[in-house]
Design an enzyme around this catalytic site. Structure first.
Site, short mmCIF file in Angstrom:
data_model
loop_
_atom_site.label_atom_id
_atom_site.label_comp_id
_atom_site.label_asym_id
_atom_site.label_seq_id
_atom_site.Cartn_x
_atom_site.Cartn_y
_atom_site.Cartn_z
N GLU A 111 -88.02 -93.64 -26.69
CA GLU A 111 -88.12 -94.58 -27.81
C GLU A 111 -87.26 -94.06 -28.94
O GLU A 111 -86.93 -92.89 -28.98
CB GLU A 111 -89.57 -94.61 -28.33
CG GLU A 111 -90.58 -95.15 -27.37
CD GLU A 111 -91.98 -94.68 -27.75
OE1 GLU A 111 -92.33 -94.76 -28.94
OE2 GLU A 111 -92.70 -94.21 -26.85
N LYS A 113 -86.68 -92.83 -32.72
CA LYS A 113 -87.50 -92.16 -33.72
C LYS A 113 -87.22 -92.82 -35.06
O LYS A 113 -86.14 -92.67 -35.63
CB LYS A 113 -87.16 -90.66 -33.78
CG LYS A 113 -88.10 -89.84 -34.62
CD LYS A 113 -87.87 -88.35 -34.38
CE LYS A 113 -88.93 -87.50 -35.06
NZ LYS A 113 -88.87 -87.54 -36.52
N TYR A 222 -95.95 -97.03 -32.01
CA TYR A 222 -95.50 -96.30 -30.83
C TYR A 222 -96.59 -95.59 -30.03
O TYR A 222 -96.32 -95.04 -28.98
CB TYR A 222 -94.42 -95.29 -31.20
CG TYR A 222 -94.83 -94.34 -32.32
CD1 TYR A 222 -95.71 -93.30 -32.08
CD2 TYR A 222 -94.33 -94.50 -33.59
CE1 TYR A 222 -96.11 -92.45 -33.09
CE2 TYR A 222 -94.72 -93.65 -34.62
CZ TYR A 222 -95.60 -92.63 -34.36
OH TYR A 222 -95.98 -91.79 -35.36
N CYS A 403 -56.04 -86.84 -69.83
CA CYS A 403 -56.08 -87.95 -68.88
C CYS A 403 -54.99 -87.78 -67.82
O CYS A 403 -53.83 -87.56 -68.15
CB CYS A 403 -55.89 -89.27 -69.63
SG CYS A 403 -55.81 -90.68 -68.52
N CYS A 406 -52.35 -90.82 -68.46
CA CYS A 406 -51.54 -91.02 -69.67
C CYS A 406 -51.49 -89.75 -70.54
O CYS A 406 -50.90 -89.77 -71.61
CB CYS A 406 -52.09 -92.19 -70.49
SG CYS A 406 -53.65 -91.80 -71.29
P1 AMP Z 1 -91.66 -84.69 -37.37
O1 AMP Z 1 -92.11 -85.31 -38.66
O2 AMP Z 1 -90.21 -84.33 -37.36
O3 AMP Z 1 -92.57 -83.61 -36.89
O4 AMP Z 1 -91.73 -85.86 -36.29
C1 AMP Z 1 -92.94 -86.44 -35.96
C2 AMP Z 1 -93.03 -87.80 -36.55
O5 AMP Z 1 -92.06 -88.67 -35.99
C3 AMP Z 1 -94.31 -88.46 -36.23
O6 AMP Z 1 -95.31 -88.09 -37.14
C4 AMP Z 1 -93.98 -89.92 -36.34
O7 AMP Z 1 -94.33 -90.37 -37.61
C5 AMP Z 1 -92.47 -89.98 -36.24
N1 AMP Z 1 -92.02 -90.91 -35.20
C6 AMP Z 1 -91.09 -91.88 -35.40
N2 AMP Z 1 -90.86 -92.58 -34.30
C7 AMP Z 1 -91.68 -92.09 -33.34
C8 AMP Z 1 -91.90 -92.42 -31.97
N3 AMP Z 1 -91.22 -93.41 -31.36
N4 AMP Z 1 -92.81 -91.71 -31.32
C9 AMP Z 1 -93.50 -90.71 -31.93
N5 AMP Z 1 -93.32 -90.34 -33.20
C10 AMP Z 1 -92.42 -91.02 -33.92
ZN ZN Z 2 -55.57 -92.26 -70.08
#
Ligand code: AMP
Ligand code: ZN
Length: 664
Positions: A111, A113, A222, A403, A406
């Protein structure tokens, strides 16, 4: 049908329309019909508070205020994701999984992100009961009232859903909505927001849910967590969520191998720039929920998922040279000329350095290796210098004091971050910039003449100020580079036709500092003609509504300058409008003095722009959004449902086009 049944039926119908519009992007009724039904429901609900429902479609407009967001412990912890940045990382991860699970075939769901703010929403018996931010993963803030206003979040589910579950998703702010919000802010003189992600997460913590309702936020889902959901795989989870009415992006793919995963990553690394919202990677998940359970979690993230981060939208490159641009008003902007580098899908060669303070603060020097960042929409900027790569003979940047165009000594006034070239009438970019402003669409709107031609005409010595445009002859311009018979005719014709442009726009076109479109209208209305305006004193000007000291001073300065007076005389001789038209004088009244009026929708007898003009001509002010200060909302056909409900909630009278015309 009794009242309760009627309310139920309306709720059900509006819910379906919301779903079609916001989740499927496929509306099946007009905004007007939707509004009428929503209004009907609102009225019934107001009359029958005993049938109150926190999940009614009328809740979407917000209005509830949260002073302190309650802390809620997540029933199921919200984990982070491990990151990987290369194929090797991904292959290593897959090996660990195979080792853990034994040698079984493993499928992966890929998926995108989404880059926003994470949210966990609880549904019971198909109804939204609570929405909580991620917080520290163990507990977050209860932002239910705000989440209910997001139109793509279903308040009531459809189909065959489990009795109780949490669904996880990301609240994002699509680019175009973000841009619109920023345009509005700039228009209101506010600082634009930095990026969509921070704006999305900031929105969740706004106290007034009516403000959240106005922001075009979206919720992309998701994951479903809960006991006995009957779901066996990640991919099925996405399909089920879609069936129940959630917005789940279609860019998800079931992959049989790491190669397929990499193909998905490579594809989206390029095509994500076509998406309406920001993404920062791909999330790869072991598809089988049973395998997920076997793999379990580390202290901070699931072993069965991995975020593959797209190449950072920040890169290092060498700063070859700092050059300086001179704007129409003489403001100096330093520009970093970079060794070309690929960033967020485009080749970047230049970045703005803003002003001298910025250069000094980061100690940016020519020859430095700098860190360049591009946030979705904004021009790239330099955020840091890699000092370890600084050449041994590097010298601190000496900001220019003359400038570059100029050679006049630059000035810098108290409280202004920028340097200015004061040589207003001798500095080439200021001269051409002023003429370019004069001919621009919102000013004299001269067709057949563009910015480059202005520069050419100036270079050839044919024009020195905007009044010279009216002395140009076809014989003079025909010999110019790339100037054909036809384009020469068009230029002459375009210039000649501009004598029809009304006084208030001429006033704007003159390029008086701080006199924008709105101020020009005010001044035109207050003084009626240029002769009266040109002798106005500072005090008199300041007495005009919305004209402050800075503007007044600038106007007085402008008319003290002989060159300007001379240009105006020459323009007058050519027939340029320097007074309000008779028709305008006649049609102007003060009937709407002190009133702020918002217009929305499509009108029958007059266009929207004409309507706005009528408001201003009669002393009123055109408002851009409805607030408690709005005097009237003039409602046309196809007006958005949210505007109407907002006006109703705030008690702003809603009038028709005919009623408005009757008023004046
Ligand atoms: P991080 O904040 O870098 O630890 O990444 C985790 C976060 O990615 C999760 O808390 C989600 O909010 C976000 N996220 C965005 N898209 C997805 C997805 N397709 N599946 C899971 N997490 C996602
Ligand atoms: Zn000028």
């Amino acid at each position: 049908m009794d009242v309760e049944e009627k309310i139920d039926a309306l709720r059900k119908e509006l819910r379906e329309h919301n779903y079609n519009y916001y989740v499927l992007d496929n509306p099946t009724i007009s905004d007007f019909d939707f509004d009428m039904k929503l209004k009907e429901l609102q009225e019934l609900e107001a009359k029958h508070p005993e049938f109150y429902d926190a999940n009614s479609p009328t809740i979407r407009v917000g209005g509830m205020v949260t002073k302190n967001f309650a802390t809620v412990v997540h029933e199921h912890r919200m984990y982070s994701l491990d990151n990987s940045y290369s194929l090797e990382d991904l292959v290593d991860w897959e090996k660990r999984i195979q080792r853990n699970l034994g040698d079984v075939p493993v499928q992966y769901t890929c998926e995108l992100k989404y880059d926003g703010a994470s949210i966990s929403i609880t549904y019971e018996e198909g109804k939204l009961v609570r929405a909580v931010t991620r917080g520290d993963g163990f507990q977050g803030d209860d932002v239910t009232t705000n989440i209910r206003t997001i139109k793509s979040v279903p308040l009531q589910l459809k189909g065959d859903f489990p009795a109780k579950f949490d669904i996880r998703g990301e609240i994002v702010l699509p680019f175009d909505g973000f841009q619109k919000m920023n345009e509005e802010r700039i228009e209101n003189g506010e600082e634009p927001y930095m990026n969509p992600r921070n704006t999305a997460s900031g929105s969740l913590k706004l106290q007034d849910s009516a403000l959240v309702a106005q922001r075009p936020l979206e919720c992309l889902l998701y994951a479903i967590v809960g006991n006995n959901t009957g779901i066996t795989s990640q991919f099925e989870m996405l399909e089920k969520a879609r069936e129940w009415g959630f917005k789940v992006p279609s860019a998800a793919k079931l992959c049989e191998s790491t190669d397929e995963v990499m193909a998905f990553v490579d594809y989206w690394d390029v095509h994500r720039h076509e998406l309406p919202y920001e993404t920062d990677g791909v999330v790869v998940k072991v598809n089988s929920l049973q395998y997920q359970e076997e793999l379990g979690y580390t202290a901070k993230s699931p072993r069965w998922a991995m975020a593959y981060k797209f190449k950072a939208e920040q890169v290092f490159t060498v700063l070859n040279e700092i050059t300086y641009q001179v704007g129409r008003t003489g403001a100096i902007t330093p520009v970093a000329n970079l060794e070309p580098v690929l960033l967020a899908g485009t080749t970047v060669k230049r970045a703005s350095l803003h002003n001298a303070d910025q250069i000094e603060k980061l100690d940016i020097r020519e020859g430095d290796t700098v860190f360049v960042e591009k946030g979705g929409e904004i021009i790239p900027k330099i955020i840091a210098v890699d000092l370890s790569k600084r050449p041994a003979d590097s010298q601190p940047t000496q900001y220019i004091d003359h400038c570059p165009e100029c050679h006049t000594a630059l000035v810098r006034t108290e409280g202004d971050a920028k340097h200015y070239c004061p040589n207003e009438y001798g500095c080439p970019p200021q001269i051409t910039g002023r003429i370019q402003h004069f001919i621009s669409r919102k000013a004299m709107d001269i067709e057949g003449l563009g910015g480059e031609t202005v520069e050419l005409l100036f270079k050839e010595g044919l024009i020195d100020d905007y009044a010279d445009l009216y002395d140009l002859t076809k014989e003079q311009i025909l010999p110019l580079e790339r100037m054909a018979e036809k384009s020469a005719d068009n230029l002459i014709k375009g210039v000649a036709e501009s004598v029809k442009i009304p006084f208030e726009r001429v006033l704007f076109a003159l390029g008086i500092r701080y006199v924008g479109e709105t101020v020009a209208k005010k001044l035109a209305k207050a003084y009626k003609n240029i002769d009266a305006l040109s002798v106005a004193t500072q005090e008199e000007l300041e007495a005009v509504d919305e004209i402050g000291e800075r503007i007044a001073e600038s106007v007085v300065d402008f008319f003290r300058n002989e060159r300007n007076l001379d240009a105006i005389e020459r323009l007058k001789a050519k027939g340029i409008q320097f007074e309000l038209s008779a028709e305008k004088l006649e049609n102007q009244t003060d009937i709407l003095n002190g009133k702020t009026i918002v217009v929305s929708g499509v009108f029958e007898t007059v266009s929207r722009d004409e309507l706005k003009k009528l408001i201003e001509d009669n002393g009123g002010k055109v408002g851009s959004s409805i607030s408690s200060k709005t005097s009237y909302l003039v409602a046309g056909d196809k007006m958005g449902p949210s505007k109407r409900t907002k006006a109703e909630n705030l008690g702003v009278p809603i009038i028709t086009e005919q009623e408005f015309l009757g008023m004046i």
